[in-house]
Scaffold this motif. Sequence first.
Motif, PDB file in Angstrom:
ATOM      1  N   ALA A  55       0.860  -1.186   0.000  1.00  0.00           N
ATOM      2  CA  ALA A  55       0.000   0.000   0.000  1.00  0.00           C
ATOM      3  C   ALA A  55       0.894   1.232   0.000  1.00  0.00           C
ATOM      4  CB  ALA A  55      -0.918   0.009   1.205  1.00  0.00           C
ATOM      5  N   LEU A  56       0.502   2.216  -0.810  1.00  0.00           N
ATOM      6  CA  LEU A  56       1.290   3.447  -0.864  1.00  0.00           C
ATOM      7  C   LEU A  56       1.296   4.121   0.499  1.00  0.00           C
ATOM      8  CD1 LEU A  56       2.846   5.510  -2.627  1.00  0.00           C
ATOM      9  CD2 LEU A  56       0.668   6.708  -2.904  1.00  0.00           C
ATOM     10  N   LEU A  57       2.508   4.447   0.958  1.00  0.00           N
ATOM     11  CA  LEU A  57       2.674   5.106   2.250  1.00  0.00           C
ATOM     12  C   LEU A  57       2.866   6.608   2.063  1.00  0.00           C
ATOM     13  CD1 LEU A  57       3.113   4.575   5.313  1.00  0.00           C
ATOM     14  CD2 LEU A  57       5.548   4.343   4.809  1.00  0.00           C
ATOM     15  N   ILE A  58       3.796   6.969   1.225  1.00  0.00           N
ATOM     16  CA  ILE A  58       4.135   8.361   0.997  1.00  0.00           C
ATOM     17  C   ILE A  58       4.973   8.433  -0.272  1.00  0.00           C
ATOM     18  CG2 ILE A  58       6.200   8.185   2.468  1.00  0.00           C
ATOM     19  CD1 ILE A  58       5.733  11.067   3.385  1.00  0.00           C
ATOM     20  N   ALA A  59       4.918   9.555  -0.975  1.00  0.00           N
ATOM     21  CA  ALA A  59       5.681   9.692  -2.220  1.00  0.00           C
ATOM     22  C   ALA A  59       6.200  11.116  -2.343  1.00  0.00           C
ATOM     23  CB  ALA A  59       4.818   9.339  -3.427  1.00  0.00           C
ATOM     24  N   ILE A  60       7.264  11.273  -3.135  1.00  0.00           N
ATOM     25  CA  ILE A  60       7.876  12.588  -3.305  1.00  0.00           C
ATOM     26  C   ILE A  60       8.304  12.781  -4.741  1.00  0.00           C
ATOM     27  CG2 ILE A  60      10.276  11.919  -2.802  1.00  0.00           C
ATOM     28  CD1 ILE A  60      10.466  14.488  -1.057  1.00  0.00           C
ATOM     29  N   ARG A  61       8.315  14.017  -5.178  1.00  0.00           N
ATOM     30  CA  ARG A  61       8.872  14.387  -6.476  1.00  0.00           C
ATOM     31  C   ARG A  61      10.116  15.223  -6.226  1.00  0.00           C
ATOM     32  NH1 ARG A  61       5.695  13.151 -10.807  1.00  0.00           N
ATOM     33  NH2 ARG A  61       3.540  12.588 -10.322  1.00  0.00           N
ATOM     34  N   PRO A  62      11.042  15.286  -7.168  1.00  0.00           N
ATOM     35  CA  PRO A  62      12.343  15.907  -6.906  1.00  0.00           C
ATOM     36  C   PRO A  62      12.335  17.434  -6.791  1.00  0.00           C
ATOM     37  CG  PRO A  62      12.249  15.044  -9.140  1.00  0.00           C
ATOM     38  CD  PRO A  62      11.006  14.602  -8.466  1.00  0.00           C
ATOM     39  N   ASP A  63      11.157  18.053  -6.897  1.00  0.00           N
ATOM     40  CA  ASP A  63      11.135  19.510  -6.740  1.00  0.00           C
ATOM     41  C   ASP A  63      11.147  19.936  -5.271  1.00  0.00           C
ATOM     42  OD1 ASP A  63       7.569  20.054  -7.369  1.00  0.00           O
ATOM     43  OD2 ASP A  63       8.639  18.362  -6.508  1.00  0.00           O
ATOM     44  N   VAL A  64      11.034  18.981  -4.370  1.00  0.00           N
ATOM     45  CA  VAL A  64      11.129  19.268  -2.942  1.00  0.00           C
ATOM     46  C   VAL A  64      12.155  18.339  -2.318  1.00  0.00           C
ATOM     47  CG1 VAL A  64       8.783  20.148  -2.710  1.00  0.00           C
ATOM     48  CG2 VAL A  64       9.231  17.716  -2.352  1.00  0.00           C
ATOM     49  N   SER A  65      12.750  18.770  -1.195  1.00  0.00           N
ATOM     50  CA  SER A  65      13.795  17.959  -0.561  1.00  0.00           C
ATOM     51  C   SER A  65      13.252  17.122   0.587  1.00  0.00           C
ATOM     52  CB  SER A  65      14.921  18.858  -0.058  1.00  0.00           C
ATOM     53  OG  SER A  65      14.397  19.772   0.890  1.00  0.00           O
ATOM     54  N   GLU A  66      12.032  17.429   0.998  1.00  0.00           N
ATOM     55  CA  GLU A  66      11.468  16.684   2.120  1.00  0.00           C
ATOM     56  C   GLU A  66       9.953  16.717   2.044  1.00  0.00           C
ATOM     57  OE1 GLU A  66      13.301  16.942   6.212  1.00  0.00           O
ATOM     58  OE2 GLU A  66      11.357  17.868   6.650  1.00  0.00           O
ATOM     59  N   LYS A  67       9.352  15.589   2.455  1.00  0.00           N
ATOM     60  CA  LYS A  67       7.888  15.544   2.557  1.00  0.00           C
ATOM     61  C   LYS A  67       7.542  14.777   3.812  1.00  0.00           C
ATOM     62  CE  LYS A  67       3.690  14.357   0.079  1.00  0.00           C
ATOM     63  NZ  LYS A  67       3.127  13.849  -1.189  1.00  0.00           N
ATOM     64  N   LYS A  68       6.636  15.336   4.577  1.00  0.00           N
ATOM     65  CA  LYS A  68       6.288  14.740   5.860  1.00  0.00           C
ATOM     66  C   LYS A  68       4.795  14.449   5.904  1.00  0.00           C
ATOM     67  CE  LYS A  68       6.800  15.557  10.838  1.00  0.00           C
ATOM     68  NZ  LYS A  68       7.301  16.499  11.872  1.00  0.00           N
ATOM     69  N   GLU A  69       4.458  13.248   6.376  1.00  0.00           N
ATOM     70  CA  GLU A  69       3.068  12.902   6.613  1.00  0.00           C
ATOM     71  C   GLU A  69       3.002  12.152   7.945  1.00  0.00           C
ATOM     72  OE1 GLU A  69       1.531  12.529   1.949  1.00  0.00           O
ATOM     73  OE2 GLU A  69       1.305  10.819   3.304  1.00  0.00           O
ATOM     74  N   GLY A  70       2.571  12.890   8.968  1.00  0.00           N
ATOM     75  CA  GLY A  70       2.519  12.291  10.287  1.00  0.00           C
ATOM     76  C   GLY A  70       3.913  11.921  10.766  1.00  0.00           C
ATOM     77  N   ARG A  71       4.100  10.674  11.138  1.00  0.00           N
ATOM     78  CA  ARG A  71       5.409  10.231  11.635  1.00  0.00           C
ATOM     79  C   ARG A  71       6.354   9.829  10.510  1.00  0.00           C
ATOM     80  NH1 ARG A  71       5.372   5.718  13.884  1.00  0.00           N
ATOM     81  NH2 ARG A  71       3.279   4.970  13.384  1.00  0.00           N
ATOM     82  N   PHE A  72       5.884   9.866   9.282  1.00  0.00           N
ATOM     83  CA  PHE A  72       6.678   9.402   8.138  1.00  0.00           C
ATOM     84  C   PHE A  72       7.201  10.594   7.336  1.00  0.00           C
ATOM     85  CE2 PHE A  72       5.574   4.982   8.619  1.00  0.00           C
ATOM     86  CZ  PHE A  72       4.347   5.023   9.249  1.00  0.00           C
ATOM     87  N   THR A  73       8.502  10.573   7.051  1.00  0.00           N
ATOM     88  CA  THR A  73       9.141  11.643   6.293  1.00  0.00           C
ATOM     89  C   THR A  73      10.019  11.042   5.213  1.00  0.00           C
ATOM     90  OG1 THR A  73       9.193  13.110   8.231  1.00  0.00           O
ATOM     91  CG2 THR A  73      10.696  13.632   6.419  1.00  0.00           C
TER      92      THR A  73
END
Lengths: 112, 114
Positions: free
Chosen positions: A45-63
């Motif tokens: 199941a997808l937990l979290i995803a990022i694109r390279p235009d940002v250096s960090e993405k946070k969702e709750g306890r997951f970064t």
Amino acid sequence: QQQVKQSPQSLIVQKGGISIINCAYENTAFDYFPWYQQFPGKGPALLIAIRPDVSEKKEGRFTISFNKSAKQFSLHIMDSQPGDSATYFCAASGGSNYQLIWGAGTKLIIKP
Amino acid sequence: DAMVIQNPRYQVTQFGKPVTLSCSQTLNHNVMYWYQQKSSQAPKLLFHYYDKDFNNEADTPDNFQSRRPNTSFCFLDIRSPGLGDAAMYLCATSTIWGGTDTQYFGPGTRLTVL
């Protein structure tokens, strides 16, 4: 060049600690980096995803931390809980490669 | 709840005996995927459908076939299962083809080959 290298293969963390899983890629055309979580006997199941235009993405306890120049990205789980015990897969896609390229997976165990 | 359903959850077959695994979805997604996942490994894409357009991965053995009779259902046929085909088979869906769209996975079918 199509590979995504994931480490460690397995990880044991005490409850309340920080879990860190690392991934590295070679293909600079990759532009989407998801993390999937898989519990035993279940599909990922997808937990979290990022694109390279940002250096960090946070969702709750997951970064997700992303380092474009080093071609590396990592998943940080803060305040790790026994319920976080699962296998985590990083992946990447983009450019001419439309399908997801998966890392080998990390089996995470959180000790109570 | 909208979801991806796989039946059966566990399938036992004999060496060389054809087997069919099924997947249905209530998400009304255009794309359906079949993955093979062996123990402690990442899922390996076998093929995908975009609507009725079938796309086979280059290294998917001919022993594996698929059918998608309508938007909701997709089947995986293994014509002559070998011992090496024992694995978890995962069905997934997404709205568009491409790794940038979230894939929704079913619970999988665990195939045992005797």
